[in-house]
Design a protein around this motif. Structure first.
Motif, PDB file in Angstrom:
ATOM      1  N   TYR A  84       0.844  -1.184   0.000  1.00  0.00           N
ATOM      2  CA  TYR A  84       0.000   0.000   0.000  1.00  0.00           C
ATOM      3  C   TYR A  84       0.881   1.237   0.000  1.00  0.00           C
ATOM      4  O   TYR A  84       1.747   1.386   0.854  1.00  0.00           O
ATOM      5  CB  TYR A  84      -0.912   0.010   1.229  1.00  0.00           C
ATOM      6  N   LEU A  85       0.656   2.120  -0.977  1.00  0.00           N
ATOM      7  CA  LEU A  85       1.435   3.334  -1.123  1.00  0.00           C
ATOM      8  C   LEU A  85       0.486   4.507  -1.296  1.00  0.00           C
ATOM      9  O   LEU A  85      -0.486   4.429  -2.045  1.00  0.00           O
ATOM     10  CB  LEU A  85       2.353   3.257  -2.350  1.00  0.00           C
ATOM     11  N   TYR A  86       0.761   5.585  -0.594  1.00  0.00           N
ATOM     12  CA  TYR A  86       0.069   6.830  -0.907  1.00  0.00           C
ATOM     13  C   TYR A  86       1.111   7.927  -1.041  1.00  0.00           C
ATOM     14  O   TYR A  86       2.200   7.830  -0.489  1.00  0.00           O
ATOM     15  CB  TYR A  86      -1.020   7.180   0.116  1.00  0.00           C
ATOM     16  N   LEU A 109       3.474  11.659   8.059  1.00  0.00           N
ATOM     17  CA  LEU A 109       2.873  10.660   7.178  1.00  0.00           C
ATOM     18  C   LEU A 109       3.119   9.279   7.760  1.00  0.00           C
ATOM     19  O   LEU A 109       4.219   8.997   8.219  1.00  0.00           O
ATOM     20  CB  LEU A 109       3.510  10.733   5.789  1.00  0.00           C
ATOM     21  N   GLY A 110       2.120   8.416   7.716  1.00  0.00           N
ATOM     22  CA  GLY A 110       2.329   7.070   8.228  1.00  0.00           C
ATOM     23  C   GLY A 110       1.075   6.227   8.177  1.00  0.00           C
ATOM     24  O   GLY A 110       0.120   6.525   7.457  1.00  0.00           O
ATOM     25  N   GLY A 166       6.100   9.681  -0.759  1.00  0.00           N
ATOM     26  CA  GLY A 166       5.265   8.493  -0.706  1.00  0.00           C
ATOM     27  C   GLY A 166       5.625   7.632   0.482  1.00  0.00           C
ATOM     28  O   GLY A 166       6.793   7.533   0.856  1.00  0.00           O
ATOM     29  N   VAL A 167       4.618   7.021   1.080  1.00  0.00           N
ATOM     30  CA  VAL A 167       4.824   6.097   2.190  1.00  0.00           C
ATOM     31  C   VAL A 167       4.294   4.738   1.757  1.00  0.00           C
ATOM     32  O   VAL A 167       3.152   4.622   1.322  1.00  0.00           O
ATOM     33  CB  VAL A 167       4.108   6.573   3.474  1.00  0.00           C
ATOM     34  N   LEU A 168       5.144   3.730   1.855  1.00  0.00           N
ATOM     35  CA  LEU A 168       4.807   2.376   1.414  1.00  0.00           C
ATOM     36  C   LEU A 168       4.743   1.442   2.607  1.00  0.00           C
ATOM     37  O   LEU A 168       5.693   1.358   3.392  1.00  0.00           O
ATOM     38  CB  LEU A 168       5.867   1.861   0.432  1.00  0.00           C
TER      39      LEU A 168
END
Length: 131
Positions: free
Chosen positions: A31-33, A57-58, A106-108
């Protein structure tokens, strides 16, 4: 795509915290945003210290707080270069401060059981892994 989330910065609202949460459950997979900081307001008030804005972010669990550092059920990165996991902030800066306007972050979350990096969280800037 193309959604903009803004916090209020008028009539004292700059002293409050703005937060948002996704309502999609994750169980397996990757999942990445991505986030682009469009504006970084520096608010000066007569006789007061300049307010400082940060972005965190997290990922958290559904029952945890929106504030990553207040719960053991979250992991994330802040715009100053620090990481939080299990309610504890890292001791030193891990990456450069976020830059407004020009960078895409981006956080993956990797929960793919066949991946060698399963159960990890990574931060990216313009497609390159920061940590």
């Amino acid at each position: 795509g193309g959604k903009v989330l803004m916090s209020l910065a008028d009539s004292g609202f700059q002293h409050l915290v703005a937060a948002a949460r996704c309502n999609t459950g994750v169980k397996t997979g990757r999942y990445l945003y991505e986030v682009r900081i469009l504006e970084n307001k520096q608010v000066m008030e007569p006789g007061k210290v300049k307010t400082k804005q940060t972005c965190t972010l997290g990922f958290t669990t559904a029952d945890s707080s929106l504030m990553l550092a207040t719960s053991a059920d979250g992991v994330g990165f802040d715009s100053e270069g620090y990481c939080v996991s299990g309610g504890e902030w890292c001791k030193g800066r891990l990456f450069p401060r976020f830059a407004a306007y020009s960078r895409l972050y981006g956080v993956l979350l990797n929960l793919d059981p066949v991946s060698p990096n399963c159960h990890t969280v990574s931060l990216f800037c313009d497609g390159e892994r920061l940590c």
